[in-house]
Design an enzyme around this catalytic site. Sequence first.
Site, PDB file in Angstrom:
ATOM      1  N   VAL A   7       0.834  -1.208   0.000  1.00 52.20           N
ATOM      2  CA  VAL A   7       0.000   0.000   0.000  1.00 52.20           C
ATOM      3  C   VAL A   7       0.869   1.259   0.000  1.00 52.20           C
ATOM      4  O   VAL A   7       0.561   2.241  -0.682  1.00 52.20           O
ATOM      5  CB  VAL A   7      -0.972  -0.014   1.202  1.00 52.20           C
ATOM      6  CG1 VAL A   7      -1.777   1.273   1.260  1.00 52.20           C
ATOM      7  CG2 VAL A   7      -1.911  -1.224   1.106  1.00 52.20           C
TER       8      VAL A   7
ATOM      9  N   GLY B  20      -0.494 -14.860  -4.612  1.00 58.37           N
ATOM     10  CA  GLY B  20      -0.376 -13.644  -3.812  1.00 58.37           C
ATOM     11  C   GLY B  20      -1.703 -13.099  -3.313  1.00 58.37           C
ATOM     12  O   GLY B  20      -1.751 -12.019  -2.741  1.00 58.37           O
TER      13      GLY B  20
ATOM     14  N   LYS C 109     -12.674  -4.773  10.472  1.00 58.82           N
ATOM     15  CA  LYS C 109     -13.381  -3.791   9.641  1.00 58.82           C
ATOM     16  C   LYS C 109     -14.823  -3.613  10.106  1.00 58.82           C
ATOM     17  O   LYS C 109     -15.339  -2.502  10.152  1.00 58.82           O
ATOM     18  CB  LYS C 109     -13.350  -4.230   8.171  1.00 58.82           C
ATOM     19  CG  LYS C 109     -11.944  -4.226   7.564  1.00 58.82           C
ATOM     20  CD  LYS C 109     -11.952  -4.911   6.197  1.00 58.82           C
ATOM     21  CE  LYS C 109     -10.566  -5.026   5.598  1.00 58.82           C
ATOM     22  NZ  LYS C 109     -10.536  -5.948   4.439  1.00 58.82           N
TER      23      LYS C 109
ATOM     24  N   GLU D  40      -1.990 -14.750   2.230  1.00 54.83           N
ATOM     25  CA  GLU D  40      -0.695 -14.730   2.891  1.00 54.83           C
ATOM     26  C   GLU D  40      -0.218 -16.161   3.163  1.00 54.83           C
ATOM     27  O   GLU D  40      -1.022 -17.090   3.211  1.00 54.83           O
ATOM     28  CB  GLU D  40      -0.815 -14.017   4.248  1.00 54.83           C
ATOM     29  CG  GLU D  40      -1.468 -12.665   4.218  1.00 54.83           C
ATOM     30  CD  GLU D  40      -0.466 -11.548   3.944  1.00 54.83           C
ATOM     31  OE1 GLU D  40       0.743 -11.782   4.108  1.00 54.83           O
ATOM     32  OE2 GLU D  40      -0.900 -10.457   3.543  1.00 54.83           O
TER      33      GLU D  40
ATOM     34  N   GLY E 109      -5.385  -4.199  -2.474  1.00 53.49           N
ATOM     35  CA  GLY E 109      -4.471  -3.950  -3.586  1.00 53.49           C
ATOM     36  C   GLY E 109      -3.784  -2.621  -3.429  1.00 53.49           C
ATOM     37  O   GLY E 109      -4.284  -1.712  -2.762  1.00 53.49           O
TER      38      GLY E 109
ATOM     39  N   ASP F 261      -9.672 -10.246   9.937  1.00 53.93           N
ATOM     40  CA  ASP F 261      -9.610  -9.020   9.139  1.00 53.93           C
ATOM     41  C   ASP F 261     -11.012  -8.437   8.961  1.00 53.93           C
ATOM     42  O   ASP F 261     -11.228  -7.238   9.141  1.00 53.93           O
ATOM     43  CB  ASP F 261      -8.975  -9.362   7.780  1.00 53.93           C
ATOM     44  CG  ASP F 261      -8.962  -8.190   6.822  1.00 53.93           C
ATOM     45  OD1 ASP F 261      -8.025  -7.372   6.894  1.00 53.93           O
ATOM     46  OD2 ASP F 261      -9.894  -8.077   6.004  1.00 53.93           O
TER      47      ASP F 261
END
Lengths: 426, 426
Positions: free
Chosen positions: B14, B187, B205, B190, B302, B201
């Site tokens: 990022v 990719g 959020k 992980e 991304g 994750d």
Amino acid sequence: MKSVGVAILGLGVVGSGTYKILRDHREFYKETQDVDISVESVLEINKQKALALGIEESRISDNIAEVVSNPNVDIVVEVIGGVEPARTFVLAALHSGKSVVTSNKELFCKYWHELERAAKRTNAGLYFEASCVGGVPIIRTLIDGMQANHIRTLKGIINGTTNYILTRMAKEGLGYQEVLKDAQALGYAEANPAADVEGYDAAYKLSILSSLAFHKKVPLDKIYREGITSVDRKDIKYGAELGYTLKLLAIGKNGEEGIEARVHPAFVKNKHPLASVNGSFNAVYLQGDSVGDIMLYGRGAGDMPTGSAIVSDVIYAATHSDVKYSTFKNSAGAEKGVRFVNDFRSRYYIRFTARDKAGVLAKVAGIFAKFNISIVDLIQKGEEQDNVPIILVTHETGEMSLRRAVEKIRALEDVVEVNSVIRVED
Amino acid sequence: MKSVGVAILGLGVVGSGTYKILRDHREFYKETQDVDISVESVLEINKQKALALGIEESRISDNIAEVVSNPNVDIVVEVIGGVEPARTFVLAALHSGKSVVTSNKELFCKYWHELERAAKRTNAGLYFEASCVGGVPIIRTLIDGMQANHIRTLKGIINGTTNYILTRMAKEGLGYQEVLKDAQALGYAEANPAADVEGYDAAYKLSILSSLAFHKKVPLDKIYREGITSVDRKDIKYGAELGYTLKLLAIGKNGEEGIEARVHPAFVKNKHPLASVNGSFNAVYLQGDSVGDIMLYGRGAGDMPTGSAIVSDVIYAATHSDVKYSTFKNSAGAEKGVRFVNDFRSRYYIRFTARDKAGVLAKVAGIFAKFNISIVDLIQKGEEQDNVPIILVTHETGEMSLRRAVEKIRALEDVVEVNSVIRVED
């Protein structure tokens, strides 16, 4: 806690919705937004309508001068629609230093530059989230969410009436006139439906959205416009067989050739997210150079969704001290030096009727070859005896070449009629 | 024109994306945003990485104190991820009065209250659009677009890795382990995939998004969490036969009983807009009391999409003078008096294997009846001889009743195994 007084100009569908939201959420906004918003005044000739909503008689006025000079009013909400008297009223509010929140796409599309100038003069705010795509926060997203991106493409289903009509035509196999009548009876279409079905409403919105997306004024007269009045249910059916859904699309592109903006019926692939936006739902699909593809989806019209956008702007106006105006040169027409594309490129679906004779297809193929247009799909429908419907889908080509090729096909002796030419979007 | 200096902490995926966007759009932002944004400093131990991006050696640092004391730096972008050292670095930046832009969902979910307190103390800005759903402007939408609404429901596909895995399992009929390996090679996952596939994750959020949506702190420990590691491809297939698509959903609801927040695999109807959010795309579906249904769709991760959100926040921080912090009481844990729902209600899909004997179904039906759970669909798969897979879908019922009923079914003599229990969302 900050206190803010609001005036609502017009208690039509959106005005009434806005009033109800502000009335019913007053405590909620105190709690969650730290602002006390009261409706101090409404401008409405039909006093009974205002009283029926529970508005105190002393707050009902039929005189704009009275409303804009009311010291308790900080923000004026214009939900009258149309150019006049809305324009005069909005200018009066801005001249007296009141911030304005409007849902008026026609006014904003045509007089944005004038309103912006007036707002700057008195340092008033000017907010217009509700002018495009009802409750969907597309304006805020363009200004404050996608601003890191060069936006290359904007594609939207931004008129609920036409999407409702096309969805029902597709799902029930009905004709345009039949669904239109039903939509009128149900209140989804106006008695005079031209603004919606001829694509004017979508063009107003596209003018606003593409100006924001491309940072250049895209005036109405640069927008190609075609409505849905001549959509034939047969094409919806044939398109479905080919894997396409017909939508009234508003398309804006900003490429090397310049800006293009157009509103017309178009086939989209069934698996494209826009294809499943049905009924009165709306959506805007954006492509930015960094963010990639983004879509916003929701109700494009209605008292409460549009009221939600109005009140969102009212809260924004009340709680943010800085307003950004368009950073582009906002003039009455297109800015000098900005190029607009007329001969845009697209794929095309063409349906024509030919006499069932050997050699017709060869001649048609020859014409396309001459114009350098290649054909992806060709379907001959054998149902009828003498006159055969033929459907073909082209690769991407220029609009002008396509039109010339279609003229040549129309002139062929064995072609009875070119029935439809519909653009196909990827 | 305003000039703003940025420091980027960490040149991972990022961070590099953010740097590239800022570098390549500098003139564009001058033109369209009236602000000149320069990257004045990067914090990166791997100097070669920074040099390879074309960053001047004098601007590369490995010392946070140096970065936050740099007078040319106004905004600090934290894209390191994880709690430490990110937390210490962000606090250092805020203490020195720099505004912070972060993509760090774990840090923000766990230490939002601490960061907010530090930001208020020095009047610094604190922006976190990039922490949730990549380039999709969901935070801005919740704060500045949907603020007129009581938001009742929030449903999201907010983790790209799991959506990629589930999409491929559905489309190619593959098993979880197989797709996971492939995703790791490509990719998309992980080497240690736990944060994604176990739902952490998404829970981070959801904590952030539901706190904003409901105006109450929804801490991580109030979120029910279940990952996708035990998803069986058979259930995806059987679900498809029933018209459902399996997604890892993050669900927040704010109703009369209190707030509920949960992350788990769930079936959604194929025609629901969330069902067609495929691959690494993400989407958040909201229901507000005024606006109705709204969905935002786009790339959830991304370098460039998340970089787009980071830069959007940088521009916002540079061009807006007022920052709103959470209006709710932002504490380390749940606020006193706020109720959270544990025994949430849902519909359920249950698959179990029974011996092919008369009377099993009657016993199962009897158990459900006892718990007052009614059955919508029941399918017996006759493929195998002795042991028969049976699938049933219930009407809405409480989680606790359902669990007790499942225990009773498991204990039946003729039930070999209860294979799966999957929630079904409308």
